[in-house]
Write an enzyme that holds these catalytic residues in place. Sequence first.
Site, PDB file in Angstrom:
ATOM      1  N   GLU A  20       0.880  -1.178   0.000  1.00  0.00           N
ATOM      2  CA  GLU A  20       0.000   0.000   0.000  1.00  0.00           C
ATOM      3  C   GLU A  20       0.910   1.219   0.000  1.00  0.00           C
ATOM      4  O   GLU A  20       1.647   1.447   0.960  1.00  0.00           O
ATOM      5  CB  GLU A  20      -0.904  -0.008   1.227  1.00  0.00           C
ATOM      6  CG  GLU A  20      -1.843   1.193   1.291  1.00  0.00           C
ATOM      7  CD  GLU A  20      -2.559   1.298   2.624  1.00  0.00           C
ATOM      8  OE1 GLU A  20      -2.745   2.437   3.104  1.00  0.00           O
ATOM      9  OE2 GLU A  20      -2.917   0.254   3.194  1.00  0.00           O
TER      10      GLU A  20
ATOM     11  N   CYS B 125      -4.225   7.009   5.774  1.00  0.00           N
ATOM     12  CA  CYS B 125      -3.989   6.716   4.364  1.00  0.00           C
ATOM     13  C   CYS B 125      -5.215   6.997   3.508  1.00  0.00           C
ATOM     14  O   CYS B 125      -5.100   7.127   2.288  1.00  0.00           O
ATOM     15  CB  CYS B 125      -3.562   5.261   4.190  1.00  0.00           C
ATOM     16  SG  CYS B 125      -4.665   4.079   5.002  1.00  0.00           S
TER      17      CYS B 125
END
Length: 509
Positions: free
Chosen positions: A245, A282
């Site tokens: 990620e 995020c």
Amino acid sequence: MAAAPVWSVDPRTGKQREQVAVEATAQEVDAAVRAAHDARGALTDRTVRAAFLRTAADELEAAKDQLVEAADAETALGPVRLTGELARTCYQLRAFAGIVDEGAFLDVVVNHPDDTATPPIPDLRRYKLPLGVVAVYSASNFPFAFSVAGGDTASALAAGCPVVVKAHPDHPGLSELVAKVLRRAAARHDLPEGVLGLVHGFEAGIELIKHPQVAAAGFTGSIRGGRALFDAAAARPVPIPFHGELGSLNPVVVTEAAAAERGEAIGAGLAGSMTLGVGQFCVKPGLVLAPAGAAGDTLVKSLTDAVSATDAGVLLDHRMRDNFVAGVAERAGLPDVESPVTPGAGGEHTVSAGFLTVPASRLAQAGEHDLLLEECFGPVTVVARYADEAEVRDVLSRLPGNLTATVQLSDGEAAGEGRGAELVRELTPLAGRVLVNGWPTGVAVAAAQHHGGPYPATTSTSTSVGGTAIERWMRPVAYQAVPEALLPAELQDDNPLGLPRRFNGRLER
């Protein structure tokens, strides 16, 4: 690779607190991986794995006070946030224990011979096996949920894969404490210490991804760091899966009708989402497409009021603080960019939240304003004011992959009027999770969750949150014409383990 001391650092002051470990040498990385590789057989029993995961959750809860105190000292995220994150981490471990008990993740399929098929079908039996040792690279912003005992570790252990964690330098002391807790839980089930290894240091992270006995890796962090490891994983003599990620802008589209109907509420909601956790999530909304007219003005006014009332906060470390201050200054200096609330330094060790505005037309074509289409980690967002729907489409067509994409619709649009359905379709190719009339911060740990997205959000099509995260650490294998006496128990006709399976085309539970 020379060993160097690893210090715990207080982000509130930037001062070293205590030495907690030393950076791992190449030999120590090798020893950790080999110990994990040797521990694979100890994780073959699903009952033991499930019990281990539940005990790990119990042990973490028992050590809650010590762990939260250590986490707050190294991250400044605060006891309330950290207590909630630890609870999420324990829930995650128990959820994977339940998945292991159920057994559906093994994806058992049995086909008996069928000579009438074209071509004829032989006796075929298929299920999934663990890949082997998994390297986990901890995240800075989730010291529990995406770190030593986080989702990557929990899902890998659930799959039957030992783990070697590369600790994040922002919370090395906490990493050591959590590793000890997990090893204590392993010992209670007679599992070897090698099922959970821990190493520190940048060079150790490189050595880890290159080790021939590492079978897969999970990463949460920056595009730059993640891409370097991704490339290293692909460049190995035997490439391995790398589930990374890396970064996400998380665009939000506000329709003119939605802004006119509830612009004040949208502005306040946006402020809460972009400043949550000092903007260090995020899934923080980093780009908002809002109308240029009066309805958009109401939204911006509400956003201005709410962000102006937000206290300065401490980022996870001073490097991130310096990058944030420099990044927002560079963006604010672009032509036609305005700062209704100026983001930047709030003090010697803090940052102030803010947001920038820019005409959407500046983002519709390649140029220096492309910087506004890159993630800026911290409490800032960019509001691009569009004149018409064509500008919205032009900007969306230029966006990279994202974890989330959100559309704020009016009540009528949400009921199917206007462009609501069309906007949902336009956003779907951009992200792994599409929201309507909500905010992306907050990632539920649920069976239907997908936390991933097109590159650079992630380097694979998998999720790192939710039950299907276990699939990243397994591979399918089929047995053809293997006598019953030689088959693993999972694939035998009488199903001695009582597993869910597809048997001759029929789903059996």
